[in-house]
Design an enzyme around this catalytic site. Structure first.
Site, PDB file in Angstrom:
ATOM      1  N   GLN A 186      -2.749  -0.040  17.845  1.00  6.94           N
ATOM      2  CA  GLN A 186      -3.109   1.147  17.066  1.00  6.94           C
ATOM      3  C   GLN A 186      -4.595   1.119  16.703  1.00  6.94           C
ATOM      4  OE1 GLN A 186      -1.513   1.069  13.042  1.00  6.94           O
ATOM      5  NE2 GLN A 186      -1.209   3.282  13.060  1.00  6.94           N
ATOM      6  N   GLY A 187      -5.343   2.021  17.247  1.00  7.89           N
ATOM      7  CA  GLY A 187      -6.776   2.079  16.941  1.00  7.89           C
ATOM      8  C   GLY A 187      -7.082   3.191  15.951  1.00  7.89           C
ATOM      9  N   TYR A 188      -6.744   2.935  14.727  1.00  2.75           N
ATOM     10  CA  TYR A 188      -7.012   3.912  13.661  1.00  2.75           C
ATOM     11  C   TYR A 188      -8.176   3.456  12.777  1.00  2.75           C
ATOM     12  CZ  TYR A 188      -2.706   6.827  14.077  1.00  2.75           C
ATOM     13  OH  TYR A 188      -1.728   7.695  14.474  1.00  2.75           O
ATOM     14  N   SER A 189      -7.941   2.340  12.051  1.00  3.21           N
ATOM     15  CA  SER A 189      -8.882   1.912  11.012  1.00  3.21           C
ATOM     16  C   SER A 189     -10.242   1.532  11.579  1.00  3.21           C
ATOM     17  CB  SER A 189      -8.329   0.704  10.259  1.00  3.21           C
ATOM     18  OG  SER A 189      -7.061   0.983   9.762  1.00  3.21           O
ATOM     19  N   SER A 199      -4.002  -4.576  15.090  1.00  3.91           N
ATOM     20  CA  SER A 199      -2.947  -5.582  15.265  1.00  3.91           C
ATOM     21  C   SER A 199      -2.603  -5.742  16.737  1.00  3.91           C
ATOM     22  CB  SER A 199      -1.672  -5.173  14.520  1.00  3.91           C
ATOM     23  OG  SER A 199      -1.900  -5.180  13.144  1.00  3.91           O
ATOM     24  N   GLU A 257       5.549   5.055  11.333  1.00  4.14           N
ATOM     25  CA  GLU A 257       5.170   3.689  10.973  1.00  4.14           C
ATOM     26  C   GLU A 257       5.766   3.332   9.617  1.00  4.14           C
ATOM     27  OE1 GLU A 257       0.951   2.915  10.908  1.00  4.14           O
ATOM     28  OE2 GLU A 257       1.235   0.802  10.410  1.00  4.14           O
ATOM     29  N   SER A 310      -1.851   2.141   2.199  1.00  6.37           N
ATOM     30  CA  SER A 310      -1.534   1.216   1.105  1.00  6.37           C
ATOM     31  C   SER A 310      -0.580   1.862   0.104  1.00  6.37           C
ATOM     32  CB  SER A 310      -2.827   0.835   0.379  1.00  6.37           C
ATOM     33  OG  SER A 310      -3.310   1.976  -0.310  1.00  6.37           O
ATOM     34  N   GLU A 353      -1.135   2.375  -2.933  1.00  8.11           N
ATOM     35  CA  GLU A 353      -1.874   3.344  -3.754  1.00  8.11           C
ATOM     36  C   GLU A 353      -1.961   4.684  -3.029  1.00  8.11           C
ATOM     37  OE1 GLU A 353      -2.899   0.179  -3.106  1.00  8.11           O
ATOM     38  OE2 GLU A 353      -2.382  -0.592  -5.092  1.00  8.11           O
TER      39      GLU A 353
HETATM   40  C1  LIG Z   1      -2.279  -7.204   8.624  1.00  7.57           C
HETATM   41  C2  LIG Z   1      -2.882  -5.871   8.851  1.00  7.57           C
HETATM   42  C3  LIG Z   1      -2.650  -5.208  10.036  1.00  7.57           C
HETATM   43  C4  LIG Z   1      -3.234  -3.965  10.281  1.00  7.57           C
HETATM   44  N1  LIG Z   1      -3.023  -3.382  11.497  1.00  7.57           N
HETATM   45  C5  LIG Z   1      -3.686  -2.231  11.792  1.00  7.57           C
HETATM   46  C6  LIG Z   1      -3.610  -1.664  13.098  1.00  7.57           C
HETATM   47  O1  LIG Z   1      -2.925  -2.181  13.972  1.00  7.57           O
HETATM   48  N2  LIG Z   1      -4.321  -0.568  13.366  1.00  7.57           N
HETATM   49  C7  LIG Z   1      -5.091   0.048  12.425  1.00  7.57           C
HETATM   50  O2  LIG Z   1      -5.677   1.047  12.730  1.00  7.57           O
HETATM   51  N3  LIG Z   1      -5.188  -0.472  11.168  1.00  7.57           N
HETATM   52  C8  LIG Z   1      -4.498  -1.596  10.830  1.00  7.57           C
HETATM   53  N4  LIG Z   1      -4.616  -2.140   9.573  1.00  7.57           N
HETATM   54  C9  LIG Z   1      -5.538  -1.527   8.633  1.00  7.57           C
HETATM   55  C10 LIG Z   1      -4.898  -0.864   7.461  1.00  7.57           C
HETATM   56  O3  LIG Z   1      -4.331   0.341   7.824  1.00  7.57           O
HETATM   57  C11 LIG Z   1      -5.978  -0.705   6.383  1.00  7.57           C
HETATM   58  O4  LIG Z   1      -6.264  -1.991   5.902  1.00  7.57           O
HETATM   59  C12 LIG Z   1      -5.541   0.160   5.251  1.00  7.57           C
HETATM   60  O5  LIG Z   1      -5.500   1.491   5.649  1.00  7.57           O
HETATM   61  C13 LIG Z   1      -6.447   0.057   4.015  1.00  7.57           C
HETATM   62  O6  LIG Z   1      -7.770   0.286   4.364  1.00  7.57           O
HETATM   63  P1  LIG Z   1      -8.910  -0.750   3.936  1.00  7.57           P
HETATM   64  O7  LIG Z   1      -8.499  -2.076   4.378  1.00  7.57           O
HETATM   65  O8  LIG Z   1     -10.186  -0.223   4.418  1.00  7.57           O
HETATM   66  O9  LIG Z   1      -8.881  -0.741   2.347  1.00  7.57           O
HETATM   67  P2  LIG Z   1      -9.579   0.330   1.400  1.00  7.57           P
HETATM   68  O10 LIG Z   1      -9.270   1.674   1.866  1.00  7.57           O
HETATM   69  O11 LIG Z   1     -10.976  -0.053   1.214  1.00  7.57           O
HETATM   70  O12 LIG Z   1      -8.772   0.094   0.059  1.00  7.57           O
HETATM   71  C14 LIG Z   1      -9.030  -0.962  -0.852  1.00  7.57           C
HETATM   72  C15 LIG Z   1      -8.106  -0.770  -2.040  1.00  7.57           C
HETATM   73  O13 LIG Z   1      -8.383   0.459  -2.685  1.00  7.57           O
HETATM   74  C16 LIG Z   1      -7.222   1.249  -2.790  1.00  7.57           C
HETATM   75  N5  LIG Z   1      -7.560   2.664  -2.666  1.00  7.57           N
HETATM   76  C17 LIG Z   1      -8.238   3.261  -1.667  1.00  7.57           C
HETATM   77  N6  LIG Z   1      -8.338   4.567  -1.889  1.00  7.57           N
HETATM   78  C18 LIG Z   1      -7.705   4.835  -3.055  1.00  7.57           C
HETATM   79  C19 LIG Z   1      -7.466   6.006  -3.818  1.00  7.57           C
HETATM   80  N7  LIG Z   1      -7.887   7.184  -3.411  1.00  7.57           N
HETATM   81  N8  LIG Z   1      -6.764   5.896  -4.969  1.00  7.57           N
HETATM   82  C20 LIG Z   1      -6.319   4.690  -5.373  1.00  7.57           C
HETATM   83  N9  LIG Z   1      -6.512   3.548  -4.701  1.00  7.57           N
HETATM   84  C21 LIG Z   1      -7.213   3.610  -3.558  1.00  7.57           C
HETATM   85  C22 LIG Z   1      -6.377   0.788  -1.643  1.00  7.57           C
HETATM   86  O14 LIG Z   1      -5.031   1.072  -1.861  1.00  7.57           O
HETATM   87  C23 LIG Z   1      -6.639  -0.702  -1.632  1.00  7.57           C
HETATM   88  O15 LIG Z   1      -5.862  -1.340  -2.598  1.00  7.57           O
HETATM   89  C24 LIG Z   1      -4.035  -3.370   9.308  1.00  7.57           C
HETATM   90  C25 LIG Z   1      -4.246  -4.025   8.085  1.00  7.57           C
HETATM   91  C26 LIG Z   1      -3.687  -5.262   7.845  1.00  7.57           C
HETATM   92  C27 LIG Z   1      -3.936  -5.932   6.552  1.00  7.57           C
END
Ligand SMILES: Cc1cc2nc3c(=O)[nH]c(=O)nc-3n(C[C@H](O)[C@H](O)[C@H](O)COP(=O)(O)OP(=O)(O)OC[C@H]3O[C@@H](n4cnc5c(N)ncnc54)[C@H](O)[C@@H]3O)c2cc1C
Lengths: 403, 356
Positions: free
Chosen positions: A136-139, A171, A253, A384, A386
């Site tokens: 999955q190439g999202y983040s 992942s 998902e 997440s 949140e």
């Molecule tokens: C083990 C693992 C596997 C993953 N696999 C994939 C994958 O295969 N493909 C892919 O594309 N991504 C993947 N991800 C990425 C995942 O989707 C992101 O980590 C997730 O979307 C959160 O983004 P971030 O890490 O940038 O955190 P941030 O967005 O920076 O968030 C940091 C904190 O702030 C909180 N927050 C953010 N915005 C708000 C808001 N508006 N209100 C309240 N709280 C807020 C969040 O909930 C979190 O607690 C994976 C992540 C992990 C840990």
């Protein structure tokens, strides 16, 4: 009338059950009994044994790894009740579905809904046979919770798109054959500038760098795209429609991450069994610590009501024609309970439940620790907790930001 | 924050300065990469000894500074902030057992060495994975002890073990009749199962019937100090991160739901600090130690558990990586939570002490 229908259904069910039993008796290798390695989804794939390959191929040929997907694309074409019978019969003999991954959990269902006929014919059958791994190439570094901020650019070059940018937390990126990606085809509109593109991981210009996680494994990667040429026919839906398609995929998902999905698999044995083993029981078979017994019962009651909620949501969303925002509720509840359970198991086991490696710990104990650590990610990925709360508050409850 | 005297302030500032400059978390990464079973830097421990930290609770006549428990706790809190690995807590608590229960000869034989860092001592009490000082099977007879101790902290560097036997505490030198089997826990610090097989031992005859509990209370309180430092560090790191990380065109710190989460944790942290300082002050005054120690460790368990979990969650994906430090705190937190009394155990003890 109702009874007639029921008994007709029941006898059909019986016939199907018989068919399943026979299939399992003929095809499930006895040596794989109970060997469903839940951690494989966390720690990465291991070498496939002959028995594993044989079992995957048998299930794949029937389409039973994706039991409810249409037969014409290689799925099982089963009804929900039939799929349930398949699950039950497999569970009875310690068999398991050998076909999984992101293709099955999220990409397949999304492509079935939004893909062109050619795309479905090309991509769905290999998923059903468990032959192709998807990632999955999202983040991106600056597009996590704010996914729509993604900047990976796909430029229209007539024949193909030219993709440049960086994804992160991909992942299984280092093991995947293909990637479903959200890319930007237009800089002028945050949401409508996003498109859903399929990229072969072995295309020149795609590079991955594995990242080590706190659990010690390296199941995810940074993924870099440098002048990657992607054929036009790999666009799913219309250009600019990626946000809608991408969000639908996230609903799949989330549904998978909560209910019957990875969390439940990671959980393994019941917490009561853990307590019985590590704390012991009294003469009447009660856990030898009344406070702990009370806490476990409290947890199990909530866990059971969660499972009932998950089942009800699945039934209701089926009736309404697909996954919905209720997936946010399930994801938030299921992952929280899963984490709570892992923490409780550690507490019950004391320091024996905190082994990292080496002497003095069983494999199961060590796997439990890695599972506990990896489980911390479940409330982060897939949107997440949140973000789920924001979705519930805003879209389900209509609690809008004040302006 | 407790009111500190000038000496204590100097000591704290020195520890803070040293920990942040000489022993940041990158130093722990080096120790981890080194893979030695004792899992700390001997150079770092010598530096601590040179600064007098190994002798803070040891009387001056035996080579210490006798600055007291609050002073010891301040140093340990600062070291906890940067996850500085060392046997300082183990050594301090073991020294306190000798101070409380040792004869003049025993004190003279061991305290100067423990104060100077020339020798290291640790406690060997529990015999199973869950803290339970009521279930000790180790026996002593004819100047020898036999028994097996589970998950002994800092066992690999110990020259001296303070061993709990059925009839009291004993000093056992590492050597004849002592064998170690490493237990690698998630924190990757030094832990081992230690077996004593007719190991030559000297009883600590003084200190009264509850010597073991007195010593354990010191372990609980100093462990809570390390946990306080860790909780403060995770809180500070998380707060900084939320103030920097931009999503949805704004820093995360501007989201009210996160503001409230941090405000809640801030309240918890204030309670944890009071509970921990209450424990240290009880030790210095000698009054109400058992109760204060129970409160200190129970609050440390509760708050560090919450902060280590929330801190990771609020970092999002980056918190899950080994490259980032926050996971180390989570792993160390659970080991310390389980040591010298889990939360349910402490609650039971508190109710008992309180007469209900
Ligand atoms: C083990 C693992 C596997 C993953 N696999 C994939 C994958 O295969 N493909 C892919 O594309 N991504 C993947 N991800 C990425 C995942 O989707 C992101 O980590 C997730 O979307 C959160 O983004 P971030 O890490 O940038 O955190 P941030 O967005 O920076 O968030 C940091 C904190 O702030 C909180 N927050 C953010 N915005 C708000 C808001 N508006 N209100 C309240 N709280 C807020 C969040 O909930 C979190 O607690 C994976 C992540 C992990 C840990």
């Amino acid at each position: 009338m109702a009874t007639q229908v029921d008994s007709a259904a029941a006898s059909e069910g019986d016939a199907f059950r018989e068919e399943v039993r026979q299939f399992l008796a003929e095809n499930f290798p006895a040596e794989l009994k109970g060997k469903n390695n839940a951690l494989a989804s966390v720690e990465g794939p291991t070498e496939e044994s002959d028995a594993q390959r044989q079992w995957r191929e048998a299930m794949g040929a029937r389409g039973w790894g994706t039991p409810t997907w249409p037969k014409e694309y290689g799925g099982g074409g089963l009804t929900k009740p039939q799929a349930r019978i398949l699950d039950q019969e497999m569970a009875k003999i310690g068999a398991f579905n050998p076909i999984g991954g992101m293709g099955v959990m999220m990409f397949g269902p999304t492509l079935l809904e939004y893909g062109s006929e050619e795309q479905k014919k090309e991509h769905i059958p290999p998923i059903c046979r468990g032959e192709i791994r998807w990632c999955q190439g999202y983040s991106e570094p600056n597009a996590g919770s704010d996914l729509a901020n993604l900047q990976t650019m796909a430029e229209d070059k007539g024949e193909h798109y030219l993709v440049n940018g960086q994804k992160t937390w991909t992942s299984g990126g280092q093991w995947a054959d293909k990637c479903f990606c959200l890319v930007r085809t237009d800089r002028s509109d945050k949401h409508k500038g996003i498109s859903f593109l399929l990229i072969d991981m072995d295309t020149p210009g795609v590079e991955v760098r594995p990242i080590t996680m706190i659990s010690g494994a390296s199941p995810f990667c940074e993924t870099f795209f440098t002048d990657v040429k992607v054929p036009k026919e790999n666009l799913v839906g219309e250009e600019g429609n990626g946000w809608t398609i991408g969000k639908r995929l996230l609903q799949h998902e989330r549904t998978n991450l909560s209910g019957g999905g990875s969390m439940a698999r990671l959980m393994g044995a019941s917490i009561a069994d853990v307590a019985k083993h590590y704390v012991g029981t009294d003469a009447d078979g009660r856990i030898d610590d009344p406070v702990l017994r009370d806490r476990i019962a409290d947890f199990e009651i909530r866990w059971n009501s969660f499972l009932l909620t998950a089942r009800r949501a699945v039934e209701e969303s089926k009736a309404q024609g697909g996954v919905s925002e209720i997936s946010s509720v399930l994801k938030k509840l299921g992952t929280k309970l899963g984490q709570e359970r892992a923490e409780m198991a550690i507490e019950i086991m004391g320091l024996q439940g905190l082994g990292w490696e080496g002497e003095g710990f069983t494999d199961k104990e060590l796997a439990g620790v890695r599972g506990w650590l990896f489980g911390k990610a479940t409330t982060i990925y897939g949107g997440s907790t949140e973000i789920q709360n924001n979705i519930i508050a805003k879209r389900v409850l209509g609690m809008l930001d004040h302006q | 924050m407790a009111i500190l005297n000038e000496e204590q302030e100097m000591l704290r500032d020195m520890a803070r300065d040293w920990a942040s400059k000489e022993s940041p978390v990158t130093e722990w990464r080096k120790v981890r990469a080194g893979g030695q079973p004792e899992a700390f830097s001997r150079d770092a421990y010598s530096a601590m000894a040179d600064m007098g930290w190994t002798g803070v609770i040891i009387p001056e006549e035996h080579g210490g500074s006798d600055f007291g428990w609050l002073s010891a706790g301040l140093v340990i809190e600062e070291l906890g902030k940067t996850l500085t690995a060392s046997p300082l807590i183990a050594n301090t608590v073991a020294a306190s057992a000798i101070i409380l229960g040792g004869s003049e000869e025993q004190k003279a034989a061991w305290l100067p060495k423990l104060a100077s860092g020339e020798a290291i001592a640790t406690l060997a009490i529990d015999e199973s994975a869950r803290h339970n000082p009521a279930a000790i099977e180790t026996s002593a007879a004819g100047g020898k002890v036999s028994g097996t101790k589970a998950f002994v902290h800092e066992a690999h560097s110990a020259d001296l073990f303070v061993v709990a036997a059925k009839d009291g505490l004993y000093l056992v030198e590492n050597g004849q009749g002592v064998s170690l089997s490493s237990r690698k826990l998630v924190d990757l610090r030094s832990h081992a199962e230690v077996s004593f097989d007719d190991a030559p031992a000297q009883k600590l005859e003084g200190g009264g019937d509850d010597l073991l509990e007195q010593v354990l209370d010191r372990a609980r309180i100093l462990t809570a100090c390390e946990m306080l430092g860790m909780a403060q560090a995770v809180f500070d790191t998380t707060l900084d991160y939320l103030k920097q990380r931009v999503q949805f065109n704004q820093v995360l710190a501007t989201f009210q739901s996160l503001q409230h989460r941090m405000a809640d944790l801030f309240g918890d942290l204030a309670q944890m600090r009071s509970a921990v300082e209450g424990g240290l002050q009880a030790l210095d005054s000698g009054f109400g130690v058992a109760r204060a120690a129970t409160i200190a460790k129970a609050e440390a368990n509760r708050v560090l558990h919450a902060i280590s979990r929330e801190g990771l969650q609020l970092h999002g994906g980056i918190g899950m990586t080994d490259e980032y430090d926050i996971g180390f705190y989570l792993k160390r937190a659970r080991v310390l939570e389980a040591s010298w009394g889990s939360t349910p155990w402490l609650r039971g003890r508190f109710a008992g002490i309180s007469g209900y």
